[in-house]
Design a protein around this motif. Structure first.
Motif, mmCIF file in Angstrom:
data_model
loop_
_atom_site.group_PDB
_atom_site.id
_atom_site.type_symbol
_atom_site.label_atom_id
_atom_site.label_comp_id
_atom_site.label_asym_id
_atom_site.label_seq_id
_atom_site.Cartn_x
_atom_site.Cartn_y
_atom_site.Cartn_z
ATOM 1 N N THR A 72 -12.431 -4.663 -3.398
ATOM 2 C CA THR A 72 -13.841 -4.911 -3.170
ATOM 3 C C THR A 72 -14.002 -6.242 -2.454
ATOM 4 O O THR A 72 -13.136 -7.113 -2.547
ATOM 5 N N GLY A 73 -15.082 -6.383 -1.712
ATOM 6 C CA GLY A 73 -15.358 -7.642 -1.031
ATOM 7 C C GLY A 73 -14.275 -8.022 -0.046
ATOM 8 O O GLY A 73 -13.661 -7.173 0.609
ATOM 9 N N SER A 74 -14.015 -9.317 0.035
ATOM 10 C CA SER A 74 -13.037 -9.825 1.002
ATOM 11 C C SER A 74 -11.624 -9.327 0.706
ATOM 12 O O SER A 74 -10.771 -9.334 1.593
ATOM 13 N N GLU A 75 -11.370 -8.857 -0.491
ATOM 14 C CA GLU A 75 -10.036 -8.383 -0.843
ATOM 15 C C GLU A 75 -9.701 -7.027 -0.222
ATOM 16 O O GLU A 75 -8.545 -6.610 -0.233
ATOM 17 N N VAL A 76 -10.687 -6.334 0.351
ATOM 18 C CA VAL A 76 -10.408 -5.071 1.041
ATOM 19 C C VAL A 76 -9.462 -5.329 2.216
ATOM 20 O O VAL A 76 -8.516 -4.573 2.448
ATOM 21 N N GLU A 77 -9.699 -6.405 2.940
ATOM 22 C CA GLU A 77 -8.811 -6.747 4.058
ATOM 23 C C GLU A 77 -7.387 -6.967 3.565
ATOM 24 O O GLU A 77 -6.422 -6.542 4.210
ATOM 25 N N LEU A 78 -7.236 -7.611 2.422
ATOM 26 C CA LEU A 78 -5.917 -7.813 1.826
ATOM 27 C C LEU A 78 -5.283 -6.470 1.467
ATOM 28 O O LEU A 78 -4.090 -6.255 1.708
ATOM 29 N N ALA A 79 -6.057 -5.554 0.903
ATOM 30 C CA ALA A 79 -5.541 -4.227 0.553
ATOM 31 C C ALA A 79 -5.044 -3.493 1.795
ATOM 32 O O ALA A 79 -4.003 -2.827 1.761
ATOM 33 N N VAL A 80 -5.770 -3.614 2.895
ATOM 34 C CA VAL A 80 -5.343 -2.978 4.142
ATOM 35 C C VAL A 80 -4.028 -3.603 4.618
ATOM 36 O O VAL A 80 -3.123 -2.896 5.064
ATOM 37 N N GLU A 81 -3.905 -4.910 4.502
ATOM 38 C CA GLU A 81 -2.657 -5.587 4.891
ATOM 39 C C GLU A 81 -1.491 -5.095 4.029
ATOM 40 O O GLU A 81 -0.406 -4.806 4.540
ATOM 41 N N VAL A 82 -1.715 -4.976 2.731
ATOM 42 C CA VAL A 82 -0.680 -4.480 1.823
ATOM 43 C C VAL A 82 -0.318 -3.040 2.183
ATOM 44 O O VAL A 82 0.869 -2.677 2.192
ATOM 45 N N SER A 83 -1.315 -2.235 2.522
ATOM 46 C CA SER A 83 -1.044 -0.831 2.864
ATOM 47 C C SER A 83 -0.127 -0.735 4.074
ATOM 48 O O SER A 83 0.748 0.138 4.125
ATOM 49 N N ARG A 84 -0.287 -1.621 5.049
ATOM 50 C CA ARG A 84 0.568 -1.600 6.242
ATOM 51 C C ARG A 84 2.033 -1.845 5.862
ATOM 52 O O ARG A 84 2.936 -1.165 6.353
ATOM 53 N N VAL A 85 2.256 -2.810 4.987
ATOM 54 C CA VAL A 85 3.624 -3.120 4.555
ATOM 55 C C VAL A 85 4.214 -1.928 3.804
ATOM 56 O O VAL A 85 5.354 -1.520 4.058
ATOM 57 N N LEU A 86 3.437 -1.353 2.882
ATOM 58 C CA LEU A 86 3.936 -0.221 2.097
ATOM 59 C C LEU A 86 4.177 1.003 2.973
ATOM 60 O O LEU A 86 5.165 1.727 2.772
ATOM 61 N N GLU A 87 3.308 1.236 3.928
ATOM 62 C CA GLU A 87 3.503 2.364 4.858
ATOM 63 C C GLU A 87 4.785 2.191 5.657
ATOM 64 O O GLU A 87 5.507 3.163 5.906
ATOM 65 N N ASN A 88 5.086 0.953 6.064
ATOM 66 C CA ASN A 88 6.336 0.689 6.794
ATOM 67 C C ASN A 88 7.561 0.922 5.924
ATOM 68 O O ASN A 88 8.665 1.097 6.446
ATOM 69 N N LYS A 89 7.364 0.940 4.611
ATOM 70 C CA LYS A 89 8.453 1.242 3.674
ATOM 71 C C LYS A 89 8.497 2.735 3.348
ATOM 72 O O LYS A 89 9.246 3.157 2.475
ATOM 73 N N GLY A 90 7.636 3.504 4.008
ATOM 74 C CA GLY A 90 7.636 4.948 3.807
ATOM 75 C C GLY A 90 6.741 5.451 2.686
ATOM 76 O O GLY A 90 6.834 6.612 2.296
ATOM 77 N N ARG A 91 5.867 4.620 2.173
ATOM 78 C CA ARG A 91 4.981 5.034 1.084
ATOM 79 C C ARG A 91 3.664 5.559 1.631
ATOM 80 O O ARG A 91 3.120 5.029 2.595
ATOM 81 N N GLY A 92 3.152 6.594 1.012
ATOM 82 C CA GLY A 92 1.831 7.123 1.352
ATOM 83 C C GLY A 92 0.777 6.331 0.601
ATOM 84 O O GLY A 92 0.783 6.292 -0.632
ATOM 85 N N VAL A 93 -0.117 5.687 1.332
ATOM 86 C CA VAL A 93 -1.077 4.766 0.720
ATOM 87 C C VAL A 93 -2.505 5.188 1.048
ATOM 88 O O VAL A 93 -2.824 5.518 2.192
ATOM 89 N N ARG A 94 -3.352 5.141 0.043
ATOM 90 C CA ARG A 94 -4.806 5.302 0.211
ATOM 91 C C ARG A 94 -5.443 3.966 -0.125
ATOM 92 O O ARG A 94 -5.128 3.374 -1.150
ATOM 93 N N VAL A 95 -6.360 3.524 0.735
ATOM 94 C CA VAL A 95 -7.127 2.311 0.460
ATOM 95 C C VAL A 95 -8.553 2.737 0.149
ATOM 96 O O VAL A 95 -9.204 3.407 0.964
ATOM 97 N N VAL A 96 -9.017 2.363 -1.024
ATOM 98 C CA VAL A 96 -10.379 2.677 -1.457
ATOM 99 C C VAL A 96 -11.174 1.380 -1.482
ATOM 100 O O VAL A 96 -10.761 0.411 -2.120
#
Length: 177
Positions: A72-96
């Motif tokens: 929520t809030g400004s931390e959504v951008e952080l969640a998107v950044e984390v999702s990029r790293v996890l996706e590069n590791k082959g993980r399927g990620v949903r950001v809500v």
């Protein structure tokens, strides 16, 4: 969020702020509080008027996600950044994005399940505020990245690092789920 009959919005960008403002102006029975950040926010691709549902899928993977990041809030951008790293590791990620928990709770069970399916138990909630209320969304197997203390002051980037609100720290937590 502990106050009954109050919609508390923490928008992640201008689009969600507009949705919060619209909700505040059109709600006849529920007051609205809009909590915005002092730092500049990047417009989030995928943010939409679905913020009026309280929570929605900002980014998704193909198929069933391996992990759901809720922010929520400004931390959504952080969640998107984390999702990029996890996706590069082959993980399927949903950001809500969850700008308003109370409005999300007002949605049908079908809608809530479409956003946070019970089958996906690996979940991380990210908010640089109290952990209050996030347990119902992450479940017993998930993790909450939040604040449990009060009183630190300084530049937000320094405080985020001090309290573990960095992509590296959250990726470590996700790797252990």
């Amino acid at each position: 969020r502990a106050m009954p009959n109050m919609h508390v919005f923490r928008p992640c960008d201008a689009v969600e702020t507009e949705a919060a403002w619209y909700s505040a102006l059109t709600s006849k029975e529920t007051p609205t509080t809009i909590v915005v950040t002092r730092q500049n926010l990047t417009p989030m691709q995928g943010s939409s008027k679905n913020a009026l549902k309280g929570g929605y899928i900002l980014e998704d993977c193909e198929g069933v996600p391996d992990i759901i990041l809720i922010a929520t809030g400004s931390e959504v951008e952080l969640a998107v950044e984390v999702s990029r790293v996890l996706e590069n590791k082959g993980r399927g990620v949903r950001v809500v994005s969850m700008p308003c928990m109370d409005m999300f709770e007002e949605q049908s069970e079908e809608y809530k399940q479409s956003i946070l399916p019970k089958a996906v138990t690996r979940r991380i909630a990210i908010e640089a505020l109290s952990t209050f209320g996030w347990g119902r969304y992450v479940g017993p197997e998930g993790k909450i990245i939040g604040m449990t203390s009060f009183g630190a002051s300084g530049a937000y980037k320094e405080l985020f690092k001090h309290f573990g609100f960095t992509a590296d720290e959250i990726v470590k937590i996700a790797d252990n789920l």
